[in-house]
Motif scaffolding. Sequence first.
Motif, PDB file in Angstrom:
ATOM      1  N   MET B  24       2.097  35.147  56.171  1.00  0.00           N
ATOM      2  CA  MET B  24       3.515  34.967  55.877  1.00  0.00           C
ATOM      3  C   MET B  24       3.713  34.518  54.443  1.00  0.00           C
ATOM      4  N   SER B  25       2.867  33.594  54.000  1.00  0.00           N
ATOM      5  CA  SER B  25       2.956  33.095  52.627  1.00  0.00           C
ATOM      6  C   SER B  25       2.694  34.220  51.630  1.00  0.00           C
ATOM      7  N   LEU B  27       3.059  37.516  52.121  1.00  0.00           N
ATOM      8  CA  LEU B  27       4.189  38.452  52.139  1.00  0.00           C
ATOM      9  C   LEU B  27       5.375  37.896  51.352  1.00  0.00           C
ATOM     10  N   PHE B  28       5.626  36.644  51.579  1.00  0.00           N
ATOM     11  CA  PHE B  28       6.756  35.982  50.882  1.00  0.00           C
ATOM     12  C   PHE B  28       6.574  36.017  49.370  1.00  0.00           C
TER      13      PHE B  28
END
Lengths: 92, 369
Positions: B24-25, B27-28
Amino acid sequence: MLHKELVEKLSKSLNRDKRDINKLLEALSNIVVERCSELDSISVPRLGTIEAVKHNESVEIDNNTGKRMLLPPRVEMKFTTSNVLKKRLNPQ
Amino acid sequence: MKETIAFPQLVELVAQKASTTERMSELFLQELFAVVTQVLADGESVTIKGLGSFKVKNGEDGKDVIFTPDKAIAETVNAPFAQFEPVELCDGVTDEMLSKIDAAMETPKEQNIQKSQGVDTIIEQGQEPVTSTPEVTEVSQHAPSQSQVLNEEKQTLSSLQQTNVQEPTQHDSELTDETTNRSHTRWLLAAAVAIALIAAWYFFTHRSKERIDKAIETTQIAKSDTSAKTQETKAKPIVTDTISGNNVLFTMAKKHYGDQAFWVYIARENQAQYPDYRKIPAGTVLVIPPAEKYGINSDSKQSLKQAGIEAMKLYKEVQAAEKNATSQDSTSTISSKKITTMKQSHRRSNSKKHYRHYRSSRNRYHRHR
């Protein structure tokens, strides 16, 4: 682009809640502060490098008064644009 | 320590900080930087709250991105030096001194470390020792971290600012000379002030002593005078004489002074008690003044003449006093006289009236007859 617009855009593209986006942005800014306080640099691909640069004390002449001033050392944040972005900005 | 954080490391750090997955990190961060890059490439600016703003500006080498950090971030990063402010340099501080100070700050490896009395002293070649805390020496002995270096520089800068601006010369021979000169001048000034104070103290004390001596002398003289006078008075007791039928002022003067012309001085001496010398009753004891008091000398014509003048004066005074007294009495008598004359005139007028009345009645009687 303002912060609000950026958050909306990221939340749409990542399909995540704005709170999560804000939380991630806050985490990123905290890491940047911590690392820059240690005079580290953060390299971001295709964007550039964010770093903290320490300037030593220096003697400069005040333009208004004409007196010599001893400026104290200071740590400033600096962004160096990557070559990729520079080429995109200056396409020639 | 200066370290470059690459993208994978940043992903890890953000994931740990935000308590999310690395995926998630990642992708962010990818999406965030892609958006920012795209916006900047389009020539627009991006503002990220808590981080700063990225703006595209035209420079000498074409367009470039300028980053303006958020105020809070800038203050946090510059926190070690936030307490320092620009200071106006003294005229005596030269660039050479500052360069030497810079060299001293930038070359800690060349410093010889000595330990004395629990405090480490850092001695440079050709420079005076600069005291520092034991922490600083430990840092210089081992490989220092960046924050420790910052703290060290902060400490050294604070000491150097004090030495540069206020007393700018512990490291330079010229400035030490200046300071020694200043100290010499200070000592000279202090000595001059001390001498002046001592002189003033001596002057005042001397003058006060002189004054005291003079006062003592005067008091002694006065005492001697008074003692002499008292001795004289003791030696010459008060002389008195009594008025009688054969012993009047003239005879007293002839008896005591050798000439009767000096009676006036006896009258003067007793004038307070007896203002009119002509009305001194018999049996009165009069004080006979000493001859020195009025300068009485029977052999001197001048003294006799003066006695005559004094007698005339006394006579006039007594006459004037008598006149005043009689005038007061005469005013009272005149008023009484006036009253009596008025009464008499009233009586006369009454008698005239009676006489007229008598005559008129008599005439009427005679006419009737």
